[in-house]
Design a protein around this motif. Structure first.
Motif, PDB file in Angstrom:
ATOM      1  N   LEU A  12       0.844  -1.186   0.000  1.00  0.00           N
ATOM      2  CA  LEU A  12       0.000   0.000   0.000  1.00  0.00           C
ATOM      3  C   LEU A  12       0.879   1.235   0.000  1.00  0.00           C
ATOM      4  O   LEU A  12       1.841   1.324   0.782  1.00  0.00           O
ATOM      5  N   LEU A  13       0.562   2.185  -0.861  1.00  0.00           N
ATOM      6  CA  LEU A  13       1.219   3.481  -0.835  1.00  0.00           C
ATOM      7  C   LEU A  13       0.277   4.457  -0.145  1.00  0.00           C
ATOM      8  O   LEU A  13      -0.787   4.798  -0.669  1.00  0.00           O
ATOM      9  N   ALA A  14       0.671   4.885   1.055  1.00  0.00           N
ATOM     10  CA  ALA A  14      -0.130   5.818   1.838  1.00  0.00           C
ATOM     11  C   ALA A  14       0.594   7.160   1.855  1.00  0.00           C
ATOM     12  O   ALA A  14       1.622   7.316   2.521  1.00  0.00           O
ATOM     13  N   SER A  15       0.072   8.129   1.087  1.00  0.00           N
ATOM     14  CA  SER A  15       0.715   9.437   0.949  1.00  0.00           C
ATOM     15  C   SER A  15      -0.006  10.460   1.809  1.00  0.00           C
ATOM     16  O   SER A  15      -1.241  10.551   1.783  1.00  0.00           O
ATOM     17  N   LEU A  16       0.767  11.243   2.545  1.00  0.00           N
ATOM     18  CA  LEU A  16       0.208  12.254   3.444  1.00  0.00           C
ATOM     19  C   LEU A  16       0.932  13.568   3.213  1.00  0.00           C
ATOM     20  O   LEU A  16       2.161  13.609   3.153  1.00  0.00           O
ATOM     21  N   GLN A  17       0.171  14.637   3.103  1.00  0.00           N
ATOM     22  CA  GLN A  17       0.759  15.956   2.884  1.00  0.00           C
ATOM     23  C   GLN A  17       0.071  16.973   3.789  1.00  0.00           C
ATOM     24  O   GLN A  17      -1.146  16.981   3.934  1.00  0.00           O
ATOM     25  N   GLY A  18       0.890  17.841   4.402  1.00  0.00           N
ATOM     26  CA  GLY A  18       0.336  18.933   5.195  1.00  0.00           C
ATOM     27  C   GLY A  18      -0.166  18.519   6.560  1.00  0.00           C
ATOM     28  O   GLY A  18      -1.044  19.181   7.115  1.00  0.00           O
ATOM     29  N   ARG A  19       0.367  17.443   7.142  1.00  0.00           N
ATOM     30  CA  ARG A  19      -0.043  17.031   8.480  1.00  0.00           C
ATOM     31  C   ARG A  19       0.593  17.940   9.529  1.00  0.00           C
ATOM     32  O   ARG A  19       1.792  18.119   9.558  1.00  0.00           O
ATOM     33  N   GLU A  20      -0.222  18.499  10.414  1.00  0.00           N
ATOM     34  CA  GLU A  20       0.277  19.414  11.429  1.00  0.00           C
ATOM     35  C   GLU A  20      -0.002  18.955  12.846  1.00  0.00           C
ATOM     36  O   GLU A  20       0.735  19.284  13.764  1.00  0.00           O
ATOM     37  N   THR A  21      -1.078  18.198  13.060  1.00  0.00           N
ATOM     38  CA  THR A  21      -1.497  17.868  14.419  1.00  0.00           C
ATOM     39  C   THR A  21      -1.534  16.363  14.656  1.00  0.00           C
ATOM     40  O   THR A  21      -1.573  15.559  13.714  1.00  0.00           O
ATOM     41  N   ALA A  22      -1.551  15.988  15.937  1.00  0.00           N
ATOM     42  CA  ALA A  22      -1.656  14.581  16.313  1.00  0.00           C
ATOM     43  C   ALA A  22      -2.995  14.002  15.885  1.00  0.00           C
ATOM     44  O   ALA A  22      -3.088  12.838  15.490  1.00  0.00           O
ATOM     45  N   GLU A  23      -4.052  14.808  15.937  1.00  0.00           N
ATOM     46  CA  GLU A  23      -5.375  14.330  15.535  1.00  0.00           C
ATOM     47  C   GLU A  23      -5.406  14.015  14.037  1.00  0.00           C
ATOM     48  O   GLU A  23      -6.021  13.030  13.606  1.00  0.00           O
ATOM     49  N   GLN A  24      -4.727  14.813  13.244  1.00  0.00           N
ATOM     50  CA  GLN A  24      -4.645  14.529  11.811  1.00  0.00           C
ATOM     51  C   GLN A  24      -3.887  13.233  11.570  1.00  0.00           C
ATOM     52  O   GLN A  24      -4.257  12.446  10.687  1.00  0.00           O
ATOM     53  N   MET A  25      -2.827  12.990  12.345  1.00  0.00           N
ATOM     54  CA  MET A  25      -2.069  11.747  12.202  1.00  0.00           C
ATOM     55  C   MET A  25      -2.939  10.550  12.560  1.00  0.00           C
ATOM     56  O   MET A  25      -2.900   9.519  11.887  1.00  0.00           O
ATOM     57  N   ARG A  26      -3.734  10.698  13.605  1.00  0.00           N
ATOM     58  CA  ARG A  26      -4.631   9.614  14.007  1.00  0.00           C
ATOM     59  C   ARG A  26      -5.627   9.305  12.888  1.00  0.00           C
ATOM     60  O   ARG A  26      -5.859   8.141  12.543  1.00  0.00           O
ATOM     61  N   GLU A  27      -6.217  10.345  12.307  1.00  0.00           N
ATOM     62  CA  GLU A  27      -7.173  10.159  11.205  1.00  0.00           C
ATOM     63  C   GLU A  27      -6.525   9.397  10.053  1.00  0.00           C
ATOM     64  O   GLU A  27      -7.120   8.471   9.475  1.00  0.00           O
ATOM     65  N   PHE A  28      -5.293   9.778   9.716  1.00  0.00           N
ATOM     66  CA  PHE A  28      -4.567   9.133   8.620  1.00  0.00           C
ATOM     67  C   PHE A  28      -4.282   7.670   8.930  1.00  0.00           C
ATOM     68  O   PHE A  28      -4.522   6.783   8.096  1.00  0.00           O
ATOM     69  N   LEU A  29      -3.787   7.386  10.125  1.00  0.00           N
ATOM     70  CA  LEU A  29      -3.425   6.013  10.475  1.00  0.00           C
ATOM     71  C   LEU A  29      -4.646   5.105  10.530  1.00  0.00           C
ATOM     72  O   LEU A  29      -4.572   3.933  10.150  1.00  0.00           O
ATOM     73  N   ILE A  30      -5.778   5.620  11.004  1.00  0.00           N
ATOM     74  CA  ILE A  30      -7.001   4.811  11.025  1.00  0.00           C
ATOM     75  C   ILE A  30      -7.438   4.488   9.596  1.00  0.00           C
ATOM     76  O   ILE A  30      -7.882   3.373   9.295  1.00  0.00           O
ATOM     77  N   ALA A  31      -7.287   5.459   8.695  1.00  0.00           N
ATOM     78  CA  ALA A  31      -7.625   5.215   7.292  1.00  0.00           C
ATOM     79  C   ALA A  31      -6.690   4.173   6.678  1.00  0.00           C
ATOM     80  O   ALA A  31      -7.123   3.312   5.891  1.00  0.00           O
ATOM     81  N   VAL A  32      -5.405   4.240   7.019  1.00  0.00           N
ATOM     82  CA  VAL A  32      -4.447   3.238   6.529  1.00  0.00           C
ATOM     83  C   VAL A  32      -4.820   1.851   7.038  1.00  0.00           C
ATOM     84  O   VAL A  32      -4.787   0.859   6.292  1.00  0.00           O
ATOM     85  N   HIS A  33      -5.178   1.763   8.301  1.00  0.00           N
ATOM     86  CA  HIS A  33      -5.577   0.485   8.894  1.00  0.00           C
ATOM     87  C   HIS A  33      -6.787  -0.103   8.157  1.00  0.00           C
ATOM     88  O   HIS A  33      -6.818  -1.306   7.848  1.00  0.00           O
ATOM     89  N   LEU A  45       3.943   1.531   2.635  1.00  0.00           N
ATOM     90  CA  LEU A  45       4.913   2.592   2.425  1.00  0.00           C
ATOM     91  C   LEU A  45       4.211   3.919   2.722  1.00  0.00           C
ATOM     92  O   LEU A  45       3.297   4.308   2.000  1.00  0.00           O
ATOM     93  N   MET A  46       4.619   4.585   3.794  1.00  0.00           N
ATOM     94  CA  MET A  46       4.043   5.880   4.158  1.00  0.00           C
ATOM     95  C   MET A  46       4.959   6.992   3.666  1.00  0.00           C
ATOM     96  O   MET A  46       6.086   7.129   4.144  1.00  0.00           O
ATOM     97  N   SER A  47       4.465   7.767   2.727  1.00  0.00           N
ATOM     98  CA  SER A  47       5.207   8.899   2.180  1.00  0.00           C
ATOM     99  C   SER A  47       4.623  10.179   2.776  1.00  0.00           C
ATOM    100  O   SER A  47       3.492  10.550   2.474  1.00  0.00           O
ATOM    101  N   ILE A  48       5.402  10.812   3.645  1.00  0.00           N
ATOM    102  CA  ILE A  48       4.916  11.981   4.387  1.00  0.00           C
ATOM    103  C   ILE A  48       5.680  13.208   3.913  1.00  0.00           C
ATOM    104  O   ILE A  48       6.906  13.266   4.008  1.00  0.00           O
ATOM    105  N   ARG A  49       4.941  14.201   3.414  1.00  0.00           N
ATOM    106  CA  ARG A  49       5.562  15.362   2.783  1.00  0.00           C
ATOM    107  C   ARG A  49       4.931  16.654   3.283  1.00  0.00           C
ATOM    108  O   ARG A  49       3.775  16.686   3.685  1.00  0.00           O
TER     109      ARG A  49
END
Length: 213
Positions: A12-33, A45-49
């Motif tokens: 899985l390619l999980a791309s994330l851009q513009g993450r600023e807060t812990a809550e945003q990270m949680r939202e992203f990780l739950i979606a990846v799960h 593969l988590m690509s964080i930019r």
């Protein structure tokens, strides 16, 4: 914040851009799960930019909900687009390993995919002495030289009479090193270029002995 998650064959390619807060990270990780369950794919593969570097494990949920999301089969490769993000990912890797999670930080996607796919890496280190070098392979491949804990050189042995052992022997009297590692591979030039590119992305330069080449 923007993210996308897509199946790319064996990962899985999980791309994330513009993450600023812990809550945003949680939202992203739950979606990846959720995507992992949908596609039954444990390699991620988590690509964080363009995101804020995070040096707090709790902001990645390592102390709480991540243990419910990450199974023993999961492999997570973290890739950033800045030196600061990569440094943060290296710290998160250490914290994750302490909890027996298969998380690794990489400077580029090529190296990350090699790990996810189980390709060997030249990480086993041996004493850089003439007698120990007798055990180095007489095959084509790549090698690394270390001075203590510092990686000082990547090199290649192209085959056709030039072997990993012969190249290492040539370094004995001209390179200050304490240890070496090696990897047999079919395309030494391409593999060496991958290693150098990954190192440059992480450190902003090539290993010190490679600058003399």
């Amino acid at each position: 914040m923007r993210y996308s998650i897509e199946l790319r064959g064996d990962h899985l390619l999980a791309s994330l851009q513009g993450r600023e807060t812990a809550e945003q990270m949680r939202e992203f990780l739950i979606a990846v799960h959720a995507a992992c369950g949908q596609h039954r794919c444990p390699r991620i593969l988590m690509s964080i930019r363009a995101s804020r570097p995070v040096f707090k494990p709790e902001e990645y949920g390592l102390a709480s909900y991540v243990r419910e999301l990450v199974t023993d089969r999961c492999q997570v490769a973290l890739v950033g687009d800045t030196r600061e993000l990569n440094a943060a990912h290296e710290y998160i890797e250490v914290c994750a390993r302490q909890q027996n999670m298969k998380v690794r930080a990489f400077g580029d996607e090529t190296a990350a995919l090699r790990w996810l796919r189980g390709a060997p890496e030249p990480i086993q280190r041996y004493k850089f002495t003439r007698i120990v070098l007798q055990g180095a392979p007489e095959e084509a491949g790549v090698y690394a030289l270390w001075d203590g804990d510092e990686l000082v050189c990547y090199g290649r042995a192209a085959g056709a009479g030039t072997t990993i052992r012969s190249r290492l022997m040539a370094h004995l009297d001209e390179t200050r090193a304490t240890h070496y590692s090696w990897e047999v591979c079919a395309d030494p030039a391409t593999r060496e270029a991958e290693l150098l590119r990954d190192y440059r992305r992480l450190h902003g330069r090539v290993p010190r002995e490679n600058t003399k080449a």
